[in-house]
Scaffold this motif. Structure first.
Motif, PDB file in Angstrom:
ATOM      1  N   ALA A 107      44.748  37.331  14.573  1.00 29.93           N
ATOM      2  CA  ALA A 107      43.613  37.314  13.645  1.00 29.93           C
ATOM      3  C   ALA A 107      42.573  36.293  14.073  1.00 29.93           C
ATOM      4  CB  ALA A 107      44.091  37.005  12.227  1.00 29.93           C
ATOM      5  N   MET A 108      42.989  35.330  14.911  1.00 32.49           N
ATOM      6  CA  MET A 108      42.096  34.239  15.295  1.00 32.49           C
ATOM      7  C   MET A 108      41.742  34.225  16.779  1.00 32.49           C
ATOM      8  SD  MET A 108      41.789  33.142  12.317  1.00 32.49           S
ATOM      9  CE  MET A 108      40.673  31.826  12.744  1.00 32.49           C
ATOM     10  N   LYS A 109      42.655  34.681  17.632  1.00 31.82           N
ATOM     11  CA  LYS A 109      42.381  34.666  19.070  1.00 31.82           C
ATOM     12  C   LYS A 109      43.204  35.758  19.741  1.00 31.82           C
ATOM     13  CE  LYS A 109      43.699  30.344  19.496  1.00 31.82           C
ATOM     14  NZ  LYS A 109      44.085  29.007  20.033  1.00 31.82           N
ATOM     15  N   PRO A 110      42.758  36.245  20.899  1.00 33.15           N
ATOM     16  CA  PRO A 110      43.464  37.352  21.557  1.00 33.15           C
ATOM     17  C   PRO A 110      44.826  36.927  22.110  1.00 33.15           C
ATOM     18  CG  PRO A 110      41.199  37.136  22.374  1.00 33.15           C
ATOM     19  CD  PRO A 110      41.492  35.905  21.588  1.00 33.15           C
ATOM     20  N   VAL A 111      45.744  37.891  22.118  1.00 31.29           N
ATOM     21  CA  VAL A 111      47.072  37.710  22.711  1.00 31.29           C
ATOM     22  C   VAL A 111      47.332  38.891  23.637  1.00 31.29           C
ATOM     23  CG1 VAL A 111      49.552  37.535  22.286  1.00 31.29           C
ATOM     24  CG2 VAL A 111      47.934  36.457  20.699  1.00 31.29           C
ATOM     25  N   VAL A 112      47.649  38.603  24.903  1.00 24.72           N
ATOM     26  CA  VAL A 112      47.898  39.638  25.908  1.00 24.72           C
ATOM     27  C   VAL A 112      49.374  39.574  26.301  1.00 24.72           C
ATOM     28  CG1 VAL A 112      47.306  40.482  28.212  1.00 24.72           C
ATOM     29  CG2 VAL A 112      45.544  39.431  26.775  1.00 24.72           C
ATOM     30  N   VAL A 113      50.046  40.724  26.307  1.00 24.34           N
ATOM     31  CA  VAL A 113      51.463  40.765  26.663  1.00 24.34           C
ATOM     32  C   VAL A 113      51.705  41.821  27.727  1.00 24.34           C
ATOM     33  CG1 VAL A 113      53.788  41.363  25.844  1.00 24.34           C
ATOM     34  CG2 VAL A 113      52.330  39.886  24.455  1.00 24.34           C
ATOM     35  N   TYR A 114      52.433  41.418  28.775  1.00 15.58           N
ATOM     36  CA  TYR A 114      53.019  42.374  29.716  1.00 15.58           C
ATOM     37  C   TYR A 114      54.510  42.375  29.436  1.00 15.58           C
ATOM     38  CZ  TYR A 114      54.788  44.516  33.980  1.00 15.58           C
ATOM     39  OH  TYR A 114      55.437  45.335  34.866  1.00 15.58           O
ATOM     40  N   LYS A 115      55.043  43.518  29.002  1.00 16.37           N
ATOM     41  CA  LYS A 115      56.465  43.647  28.666  1.00 16.37           C
ATOM     42  C   LYS A 115      57.163  44.417  29.769  1.00 16.37           C
ATOM     43  CE  LYS A 115      60.265  43.734  26.185  1.00 16.37           C
ATOM     44  NZ  LYS A 115      61.106  44.271  27.266  1.00 16.37           N
ATOM     45  N   SER A 116      58.095  43.766  30.436  1.00 15.58           N
ATOM     46  CA  SER A 116      58.831  44.447  31.497  1.00 15.58           C
ATOM     47  C   SER A 116      60.060  45.134  30.911  1.00 15.58           C
ATOM     48  CB  SER A 116      59.264  43.455  32.581  1.00 15.58           C
ATOM     49  OG  SER A 116      60.186  42.518  32.057  1.00 15.58           O
TER      50      SER A 116
ATOM     51  N   VAL B 238      48.377  42.747  19.251  1.00 15.29           N
ATOM     52  CA  VAL B 238      48.556  42.294  20.632  1.00 15.29           C
ATOM     53  C   VAL B 238      47.929  43.302  21.595  1.00 15.29           C
ATOM     54  CG1 VAL B 238      50.279  41.858  22.433  1.00 15.29           C
ATOM     55  CG2 VAL B 238      50.651  41.001  20.106  1.00 15.29           C
ATOM     56  N   SER B 239      47.269  42.801  22.638  1.00 12.79           N
ATOM     57  CA  SER B 239      46.745  43.655  23.705  1.00 12.79           C
ATOM     58  C   SER B 239      47.838  43.795  24.768  1.00 12.79           C
ATOM     59  CB  SER B 239      45.487  43.034  24.320  1.00 12.79           C
ATOM     60  OG  SER B 239      44.478  42.874  23.351  1.00 12.79           O
ATOM     61  N   VAL B 240      48.419  44.983  24.878  1.00 15.80           N
ATOM     62  CA  VAL B 240      49.518  45.222  25.813  1.00 15.80           C
ATOM     63  C   VAL B 240      48.954  45.801  27.105  1.00 15.80           C
ATOM     64  CG1 VAL B 240      51.712  46.398  26.182  1.00 15.80           C
ATOM     65  CG2 VAL B 240      51.074  45.648  23.883  1.00 15.80           C
TER      66      VAL B 240
ATOM     67  N   ASP C 299      49.112  43.348  37.381  1.00 13.95           N
ATOM     68  CA  ASP C 299      47.830  42.860  37.895  1.00 13.95           C
ATOM     69  C   ASP C 299      46.696  42.998  36.877  1.00 13.95           C
ATOM     70  OD1 ASP C 299      47.464  45.588  37.955  1.00 13.95           O
ATOM     71  OD2 ASP C 299      46.899  45.702  40.062  1.00 13.95           O
ATOM     72  N   GLU C 300      47.030  43.446  35.657  1.00 16.76           N
ATOM     73  CA  GLU C 300      46.041  43.499  34.582  1.00 16.76           C
ATOM     74  C   GLU C 300      46.107  42.271  33.678  1.00 16.76           C
ATOM     75  OE1 GLU C 300      45.915  48.363  33.905  1.00 16.76           O
ATOM     76  OE2 GLU C 300      47.139  47.108  32.597  1.00 16.76           O
ATOM     77  N   ILE C 301      47.173  41.477  33.792  1.00 15.12           N
ATOM     78  CA  ILE C 301      47.369  40.364  32.848  1.00 15.12           C
ATOM     79  C   ILE C 301      46.177  39.421  32.857  1.00 15.12           C
ATOM     80  CG2 ILE C 301      48.802  38.381  32.250  1.00 15.12           C
ATOM     81  CD1 ILE C 301      51.172  39.818  33.579  1.00 15.12           C
TER      82      ILE C 301
END
Length: 734
Positions: A242-251, A284-286, A291-293
């Motif tokens: 809600a306050m800042k972006p979160v990026v996750v790469y889930k293997s 969350v931005s998945v 190489d996209e992280i």
């Protein structure tokens, strides 16, 4: 000011651990091959402002700093201990840290739960000491920590730039890869890095909460192999995103693997697709590829969000405009429809051969005047139909490709783009063939904080993340989950009875659960004898007329009725019911001679419609999860399903219906009527409320549910009972 002050209830205790005023290096060494040496070098070279306390009983000085024989001998007040010694020494050292008042310890050693029974026992002993002495544990088996704004570099990585991207990675090599990529990029820098290791104490949710509060972190990026407490992570993620972006790469897939297939939902849960859906539900931005992280983290950190998913493409080459259009469509983005006024303004400055539909192809107009690209960007950015602007082509390289004399005009174009980025709230994303060689115009854009990418694909992934984040923030704002319902005493008693008898709910009981909570379920009767069958036939003649009937076996021992020959369809008349009853009983007794047959369920056949499935699983990592998708016998083959964590908001339920690939079927194809999507949304919300009310419900399958233009019909229902959870309702035990 704390970026999410007032949003999370209390300040994370990790601030004292990850930004300490004093650090004890246990196992500090003068041997350059040891981690205790590298950590000391990292702190000294980076100019750590706090106190450093080397601990080594065999040395008086290490790298010019006085060493101490034990943790308890340290005279100062370290808040963090970096333990570089073997696993067997760790429990005793943790107790020493606790006695010394140290709040946190980083355990580098492997040899704990990841190695087998002995390691599990050692980890338990370590945690018992930690809990007894109030010491928080990072690791064990961690790659380490850095906090560059506080000049804490316990990995001794060289040339890592301080910035605003926080990294949590279960892979040390992935961190190294991101650090090297950032060096090459020249724009991305890092705030904090932690390798969570075994997460024996502090988990991903704790680290994410810290990054959410950290004023030096603008975007959090995580490489995740497995969550320890996925449900808690989702709760924290909702607060932070809600306050800042979160990026996750889930293997891989969920850590505990795919659940045994006791139901269709159980067979599909635990999948990578489920994890992705739940993360996106939390904002969350998945990213799909490693190489996209960093590109996505950079783009979200710089640009934050887009209003929507409508993109205007400006290109100086038709081929790349086509590629960009393809990738945008695949990513679920739209080519914005430019207004007539916008197209006229473009025609006024471009040559007649230029295309002013989106994608805009300048067709040579910029060969002698590359700054026109900036003018085109400004024109389309002012169009209300445009949410983001995507420049594709060779900007920055005109003076290289055509003539050096164009450098001045390119620089003027770059300055105009910088001015535009400050004047508009719409993201400007730039792909240039010349990005790898960093010509002056692109360097100027970099300096001003505009993201420049070397591939169309990465650029599109950033645009998609910006659009997804914008829509999430707009749709989730102020929308709480649907109100829970109270359990009904009679239904709690039904669960208690099934538990006592060591069985799941019979189908008619499962449908009674649905019916009593307002879900539309057709009339059905359980027949246990010839006499009851005759009565059922007469009753259905009065209520359903000539509508064909279906008959299904009711047995705790026969889960898959069709496989046992326990289903007969399209039955008309009493004689057909008699014959079907005899055939079902014979088939089921042949299938399982010991099966206990409760009776036969008779109900009218559902009319034609679209078959969908609604299911629930209590996932061991994420807790209760609801599934929706195309139903019938092909559900596990097509796997066209969407998942959401329970409880749901109305937006969650609506997005599930819109997410599946078969949504066009729901909207009506080849002359068929569109189904009542609103009724399906209501069904999903009611099922979510039921699951919250009855913790004894382990799994639920409504498959198929026949969706119509005016509602739906629940054809089959299964409820699997968790026999380890007792009913808390007093009347259930009456």
């Amino acid at each position: 000011m704390n970026p999410i002050e007032g949003h999370l209830p209390t300040r994370s205790p990790l601030h004292d651990i990850l930004a300490p005023t004093g650090i004890a290096v246990v196992g500090a060494s003068s041997d350059p091959t040891k981690r205790g040496y590298k950590a000391m070098v990292g702190l000294i070279k980076d100019g750590y402002k706090g106190e450093i306390y080397p601990v080594n009983p065999k040395a008086d000085m290490i790298l010019g700093i006085k060493a101490w024989p034990s943790v308890t001998a340290i005279p100062g007040n370290p808040q963090l201990a970096l333990i570089c010694t073997p696993a067997a020494t760790v429990p005793a050292l943790i107790a020493e840290c606790g006695r010394r008042g140290i709040k946190g310890a980083i355990i580098l050693a492997s040899g704990f739960a990841e190695t087998g029974d002995e390691g599990i026992a050692l980890e338990r002993e370590m945690m018992a000491r930690a809990e007894a002495h109030g010491v928080r544990i990072i690791g064990p088996n961690t790659s380490g920590v850095f906090n560059l704004h506080h000049r804490i570099n316990l990995l001794a990585l060289d040339n890592v730039k301080a910035g605003d991207v926080g990294i949590i990675s279960q892979s040390g090599n992935m961190l190294l890869s991101l650090a090297l990529e950032a060096q090459h990029n020249g724009q991305v820098g890092f705030s904090t890095y932690v390798g969570p290791g075994n997460q024996s104490d502090i988990g991903f949710n704790d680290y994410l909460r810290y990054l959410g509060e950290d004023e030096n972190t603008r975007v959090a990026a995580l490489y995740v192999e497995g969550f320890r407490d996925g449900r808690k992570f989702l709760e924290v993620a909702r607060d932070v995103t809600a306050m800042k972006p979160v990026v996750v790469y889930k293997s891989g897939s969920t850590e505990q693997g795919q659940k045994a297939a006791s139901s269709h939902t159980g067979a599909l849960a635990g999948s990578y697709a489920m994890t992705v859906d739940l993360l996106r539900q939390a904002g969350v931005s998945v990213v799909q590829y490693s190489d996209e992280i960093l590109p996505v983290a950079e783009g979200l950190g710089l640009l934050q969000k887009a209003r929507g998913k409508r993109v205007a493409v400006i290109s100086d080459g038709g081929g790349q405009a086509t590629i960009a259009s393809d990738r945008l469509a695949e990513a679920g983005l739209e080519l914005a429809e430019l207004s007539n006024a916008t197209r006229q303004r473009l025609r006024d400055i471009l040559i007649p051969q230029a295309s002013t539909v989106n994608p805009v192809d300048v067709a040579g107009s910029t060969d002698a005047h590359p700054s026109l690209l900036a003018t085109c960007m400004e024109i389309v950015a002012e169009d209300d139909n445009v949410d983001s602007v995507f420049l594709v082509g060779m900007f920055g390289g005109y003076s290289i490709r055509f003539a050096e004399s164009l450098l001045g005009d390119e620089m003027r174009g770059a300055e105009a783009m910088v001015d535009l980025s400050k004047a508009t709230t719409k993201p400007l994303v730039i792909y240039s063939l010349y990005t790898p060689i960093k010509p002056p115009a692109l360097r100027r854009l970099h300096e001003a904080g505009l993201p420049i990418y070397a591939s169309i694909e990465q650029s599109v992934r950033v645009l998609a993340a910006l659009g997804e984040r914008g829509q999430y923030l707009a749709q989730s704002h102020g929308q709480p989950p649907e109100t829970a319902v109270e359990p009904k005493p009679a239904l709690s008693a039904l669960f208690a009875q099934a538990q006592a008898e060591g069985r799941d709910l019979f189908e008619y009981e499962a449908k009674q659960l649905l019916r009593d909570h307002g879900i539309d379920v057709p009339l059905e009767l359980v027949v246990r004898s010839e006499e009851e069958l005759v009565e059922a036939a007469a009753r259905f003649r009065g209520t359903a007329g000539d509508t064909p009937l279906a008959m299904k076996v009711v047995s705790r021992d026969i889960l898959h009725k069709s496989d046992a020959g326990g289903v007969k369809l399209n039955l008309v008349g009493e004689q057909a019911l008699r014959q079907a009853r005899a055939e079902i009983l014979d088939a089921c007794r042949a299938y399982d001679p010991d099966a206990e047959i409760e009776g036969l369920l008779v109900t009218p056949m559902a009319r034609k419609g679209v078959e969908v499935i609604v299911g629930v699983i209590r996932d061991p990592i994420f807790g209760p999860v609801l599934m929706f998708g195309l139903g019938g016998i092909f559900v596990e083959i097509l796997e066209d399903v969407a998942f959401r964590s329970i409880p749901l908001t109305r937006q969650d339920a609506s997005s599930m219906v819109e997410q599946i690939k078969a949504k066009k079927i729901l909207s009506g194809v080849r002359g068929e009527s569109a189904v009542d999507k609103g009724a399906l949304v209501d069904l999903l919300l009611t099922v979510s409320r039921i699951v919250e009310a009855y913790p004894q419900l382990s799994e639920l399958d409504l498959n198929p549910v026949i969706a119509h233009a005016d509602g739906y019909a629940v054809v089959d229902a299964r409820v699997i009972v968790d026999r380890t959870i007792e009913s808390t309702d007093k009347e259930a035990h009456a």
